[in-house]
Design a protein around this motif. Sequence first.
Motif, PDB file in Angstrom:
ATOM      1  N   SER A 276      36.421  33.436  21.796  1.00  0.00           N
ATOM      2  CA  SER A 276      37.862  33.712  21.872  1.00  0.00           C
ATOM      3  C   SER A 276      38.263  34.481  23.123  1.00  0.00           C
ATOM      4  CB  SER A 276      38.314  34.484  20.631  1.00  0.00           C
ATOM      5  OG  SER A 276      37.732  35.777  20.615  1.00  0.00           O
ATOM      6  N   GLY A 277      37.284  34.847  23.958  1.00  0.00           N
ATOM      7  CA  GLY A 277      37.688  35.440  25.228  1.00  0.00           C
ATOM      8  C   GLY A 277      36.910  36.637  25.718  1.00  0.00           C
ATOM      9  N   VAL A 278      35.845  37.034  25.057  1.00  0.00           N
ATOM     10  CA  VAL A 278      35.033  38.140  25.563  1.00  0.00           C
ATOM     11  C   VAL A 278      34.283  37.661  26.800  1.00  0.00           C
ATOM     12  CG1 VAL A 278      33.121  39.709  25.076  1.00  0.00           C
ATOM     13  CG2 VAL A 278      34.757  39.145  23.267  1.00  0.00           C
ATOM     14  N   ASP A 279      34.403  38.409  27.935  1.00  0.00           N
ATOM     15  CA  ASP A 279      33.664  38.015  29.136  1.00  0.00           C
ATOM     16  C   ASP A 279      32.614  39.077  29.471  1.00  0.00           C
ATOM     17  OD1 ASP A 279      34.843  40.131  30.575  1.00  0.00           O
ATOM     18  OD2 ASP A 279      36.499  38.884  31.256  1.00  0.00           O
ATOM     19  N   ILE A 280      31.871  38.825  30.511  1.00  0.00           N
ATOM     20  CA  ILE A 280      30.744  39.722  30.803  1.00  0.00           C
ATOM     21  C   ILE A 280      31.206  41.120  31.213  1.00  0.00           C
ATOM     22  CG2 ILE A 280      29.178  37.855  31.435  1.00  0.00           C
ATOM     23  CD1 ILE A 280      29.708  38.595  34.370  1.00  0.00           C
ATOM     24  N   PHE A 281      32.414  41.227  31.760  1.00  0.00           N
ATOM     25  CA  PHE A 281      32.894  42.539  32.188  1.00  0.00           C
ATOM     26  C   PHE A 281      33.331  43.403  31.006  1.00  0.00           C
ATOM     27  CE2 PHE A 281      33.679  39.668  35.820  1.00  0.00           C
ATOM     28  CZ  PHE A 281      32.844  40.288  36.740  1.00  0.00           C
ATOM     29  N   ASP A 282      33.595  42.767  29.860  1.00  0.00           N
ATOM     30  CA  ASP A 282      33.974  43.525  28.669  1.00  0.00           C
ATOM     31  C   ASP A 282      32.816  44.357  28.126  1.00  0.00           C
ATOM     32  OD1 ASP A 282      36.624  42.620  28.577  1.00  0.00           O
ATOM     33  OD2 ASP A 282      36.040  40.784  27.531  1.00  0.00           O
ATOM     34  N   VAL A 283      31.587  43.988  28.435  1.00  0.00           N
ATOM     35  CA  VAL A 283      30.432  44.715  27.907  1.00  0.00           C
ATOM     36  C   VAL A 283      29.846  45.667  28.953  1.00  0.00           C
ATOM     37  CG1 VAL A 283      29.872  42.903  26.257  1.00  0.00           C
ATOM     38  CG2 VAL A 283      28.821  42.862  28.526  1.00  0.00           C
ATOM     39  N   ILE A 284      30.519  45.823  30.079  1.00  0.00           N
ATOM     40  CA  ILE A 284      30.074  46.740  31.128  1.00  0.00           C
ATOM     41  C   ILE A 284      30.985  47.966  31.135  1.00  0.00           C
ATOM     42  CG2 ILE A 284      29.771  47.029  33.622  1.00  0.00           C
ATOM     43  CD1 ILE A 284      29.045  44.106  33.790  1.00  0.00           C
ATOM     44  N   HIS A 285      30.394  49.124  31.264  1.00  0.00           N
ATOM     45  CA  HIS A 285      31.158  50.371  31.269  1.00  0.00           C
ATOM     46  C   HIS A 285      32.204  50.332  32.387  1.00  0.00           C
ATOM     47  CE1 HIS A 285      32.032  54.674  31.721  1.00  0.00           C
ATOM     48  NE2 HIS A 285      31.550  54.830  30.504  1.00  0.00           N
ATOM     49  N   PRO A 286      33.414  50.824  32.116  1.00  0.00           N
ATOM     50  CA  PRO A 286      34.479  50.779  33.132  1.00  0.00           C
ATOM     51  C   PRO A 286      34.071  51.362  34.485  1.00  0.00           C
ATOM     52  CG  PRO A 286      35.397  51.437  31.016  1.00  0.00           C
ATOM     53  CD  PRO A 286      33.915  51.365  30.834  1.00  0.00           C
ATOM     54  N   ASP A 287      33.259  52.412  34.475  1.00  0.00           N
ATOM     55  CA  ASP A 287      32.856  53.035  35.739  1.00  0.00           C
ATOM     56  C   ASP A 287      31.906  52.155  36.545  1.00  0.00           C
ATOM     57  OD1 ASP A 287      34.386  55.200  35.086  1.00  0.00           O
ATOM     58  OD2 ASP A 287      32.713  56.437  34.388  1.00  0.00           O
ATOM     59  N   ASP A 288      31.283  51.160  35.920  1.00  0.00           N
ATOM     60  CA  ASP A 288      30.336  50.289  36.615  1.00  0.00           C
ATOM     61  C   ASP A 288      30.881  48.887  36.864  1.00  0.00           C
ATOM     62  OD1 ASP A 288      28.574  52.352  36.632  1.00  0.00           O
ATOM     63  OD2 ASP A 288      27.161  51.536  35.180  1.00  0.00           O
ATOM     64  N   ARG A 289      32.123  48.650  36.487  1.00  0.00           N
ATOM     65  CA  ARG A 289      32.667  47.297  36.615  1.00  0.00           C
ATOM     66  C   ARG A 289      32.886  46.880  38.062  1.00  0.00           C
ATOM     67  NH1 ARG A 289      36.898  47.554  31.496  1.00  0.00           N
ATOM     68  NH2 ARG A 289      35.258  47.409  29.870  1.00  0.00           N
ATOM     69  N   ASP A 290      33.265  47.833  38.919  1.00  0.00           N
ATOM     70  CA  ASP A 290      33.431  47.482  40.335  1.00  0.00           C
ATOM     71  C   ASP A 290      32.104  47.023  40.935  1.00  0.00           C
ATOM     72  OD1 ASP A 290      36.108  48.038  40.271  1.00  0.00           O
ATOM     73  OD2 ASP A 290      35.918  50.052  41.121  1.00  0.00           O
ATOM     74  N   LEU A 291      31.032  47.738  40.593  1.00  0.00           N
ATOM     75  CA  LEU A 291      29.700  47.344  41.065  1.00  0.00           C
ATOM     76  C   LEU A 291      29.332  45.968  40.535  1.00  0.00           C
ATOM     77  CD1 LEU A 291      26.948  47.929  42.403  1.00  0.00           C
ATOM     78  CD2 LEU A 291      26.281  49.113  40.301  1.00  0.00           C
ATOM     79  N   ALA A 292      29.592  45.727  39.242  1.00  0.00           N
ATOM     80  CA  ALA A 292      29.278  44.434  38.639  1.00  0.00           C
ATOM     81  C   ALA A 292      30.110  43.319  39.273  1.00  0.00           C
ATOM     82  CB  ALA A 292      29.516  44.481  37.133  1.00  0.00           C
ATOM     83  N   ALA A 293      31.386  43.602  39.537  1.00  0.00           N
ATOM     84  CA  ALA A 293      32.250  42.589  40.147  1.00  0.00           C
ATOM     85  C   ALA A 293      31.760  42.238  41.549  1.00  0.00           C
ATOM     86  CB  ALA A 293      33.695  43.090  40.194  1.00  0.00           C
ATOM     87  N   GLY A 294      31.306  43.256  42.292  1.00  0.00           N
ATOM     88  CA  GLY A 294      30.777  42.998  43.629  1.00  0.00           C
ATOM     89  C   GLY A 294      29.532  42.137  43.586  1.00  0.00           C
ATOM     90  N   ASN A 295      28.629  42.435  42.660  1.00  0.00           N
ATOM     91  CA  ASN A 295      27.415  41.632  42.528  1.00  0.00           C
ATOM     92  C   ASN A 295      27.733  40.215  42.044  1.00  0.00           C
ATOM     93  OD1 ASN A 295      25.643  43.635  43.371  1.00  0.00           O
ATOM     94  ND2 ASN A 295      25.384  44.469  41.314  1.00  0.00           N
ATOM     95  N   PHE A 296      28.730  40.109  41.161  1.00  0.00           N
ATOM     96  CA  PHE A 296      29.140  38.789  40.670  1.00  0.00           C
ATOM     97  C   PHE A 296      29.676  37.943  41.828  1.00  0.00           C
ATOM     98  CE2 PHE A 296      32.054  35.793  38.609  1.00  0.00           C
ATOM     99  CZ  PHE A 296      31.250  35.297  37.599  1.00  0.00           C
ATOM    100  N   ALA A 297      30.486  38.555  42.672  1.00  0.00           N
ATOM    101  CA  ALA A 297      31.031  37.833  43.823  1.00  0.00           C
ATOM    102  C   ALA A 297      29.925  37.391  44.769  1.00  0.00           C
ATOM    103  CB  ALA A 297      32.047  38.721  44.556  1.00  0.00           C
ATOM    104  N   ARG A 298      28.919  38.239  44.948  1.00  0.00           N
ATOM    105  CA  ARG A 298      27.788  37.862  45.799  1.00  0.00           C
ATOM    106  C   ARG A 298      27.032  36.683  45.210  1.00  0.00           C
ATOM    107  NH1 ARG A 298      24.670  43.296  45.935  1.00  0.00           N
ATOM    108  NH2 ARG A 298      23.045  41.962  46.869  1.00  0.00           N
ATOM    109  N   SER A 299      26.890  36.681  43.879  1.00  0.00           N
ATOM    110  CA  SER A 299      26.221  35.546  43.224  1.00  0.00           C
ATOM    111  C   SER A 299      27.004  34.254  43.436  1.00  0.00           C
ATOM    112  CB  SER A 299      26.058  35.820  41.724  1.00  0.00           C
ATOM    113  OG  SER A 299      25.100  36.827  41.488  1.00  0.00           O
ATOM    114  N   LEU A 300      28.332  34.348  43.367  1.00  0.00           N
ATOM    115  CA  LEU A 300      29.160  33.153  43.573  1.00  0.00           C
ATOM    116  C   LEU A 300      29.080  32.659  45.015  1.00  0.00           C
ATOM    117  CD1 LEU A 300      32.368  33.979  41.499  1.00  0.00           C
ATOM    118  CD2 LEU A 300      30.454  32.506  40.853  1.00  0.00           C
ATOM    119  N   GLN A 301      28.603  33.538  45.919  1.00  0.00           N
ATOM    120  CA  GLN A 301      28.393  33.122  47.299  1.00  0.00           C
ATOM    121  C   GLN A 301      26.991  32.552  47.512  1.00  0.00           C
ATOM    122  OE1 GLN A 301      30.742  33.116  49.752  1.00  0.00           O
ATOM    123  NE2 GLN A 301      32.180  33.738  48.118  1.00  0.00           N
ATOM    124  N   GLY A 302      26.225  32.490  46.417  1.00  0.00           N
ATOM    125  CA  GLY A 302      24.901  31.881  46.498  1.00  0.00           C
ATOM    126  C   GLY A 302      23.750  32.863  46.539  1.00  0.00           C
TER     127      GLY A 302
END
Length: 215
Positions: A54-80
């Motif tokens: 129904s809409g839970v994504d991977i960022f929902d299970v990451i602590h708010p203080d670490d989401r920027d780090l996770a988003a950066g790593n996710f973007a790097r993964s999308l770059q290959g």
Amino acid sequence: KHMEEDLTRSEQKFRDLAGLLPQVIFETGPKGEILYVNKSAYTIFGYTPEEVRSGVDIFDVIHPDDRDLAAGNFARSLQGEKIDGAEYRMVRKDGSSMMGMVYSSPIESDGRITGIRGILIDITHIKDVERDLRNLNEELERRVRERTQDLESAVRELEAFSYSVSHDLRAPLRSIDGFSKFLEEEYAHALDQEGKDYLRRVRDAAHRMAQLIDD
């Protein structure tokens, strides 16, 4: 049809194996939406399959203080780029926390990246052990500092005692040496050879004691 059947069997084998693992296996789309997780993910995080769909994504299970780090790593993964050993504080459905280590790589289809897949390992226990070891080391260092201070204090007290003793001994020693010298110079004529020898021994002993005090 045979190819489809082979693919279905291969996919089922993957899902069966992934379902046996205690670690979380996941696949996401390009926005972090969860496309697949194994059974361990539901057990560890407490969500139901319906809630994930129904809409839970991977960022929902990451602590708010670490989401920027996770988003950066996710973007790097999308770059290959392949991400190895990224550590995040994770949040379960009930609000409790854990430490996770994630290994992920991009999913490629028809020459383009459509998401990421990876594995998440619960390292909470390892982090607890590291924290306990760090606290133990800090406690040991504190005790060493205290023992060192105690030792330095004892050494200072010993130095003060040694100085005091040597200072107190010098005065009578100077008297012994001075009066024996006076006897040797002024009253040598009144002493026989044995008396002179005794006097010489007194002065020699006084000199040796002075040297011991200096040392």
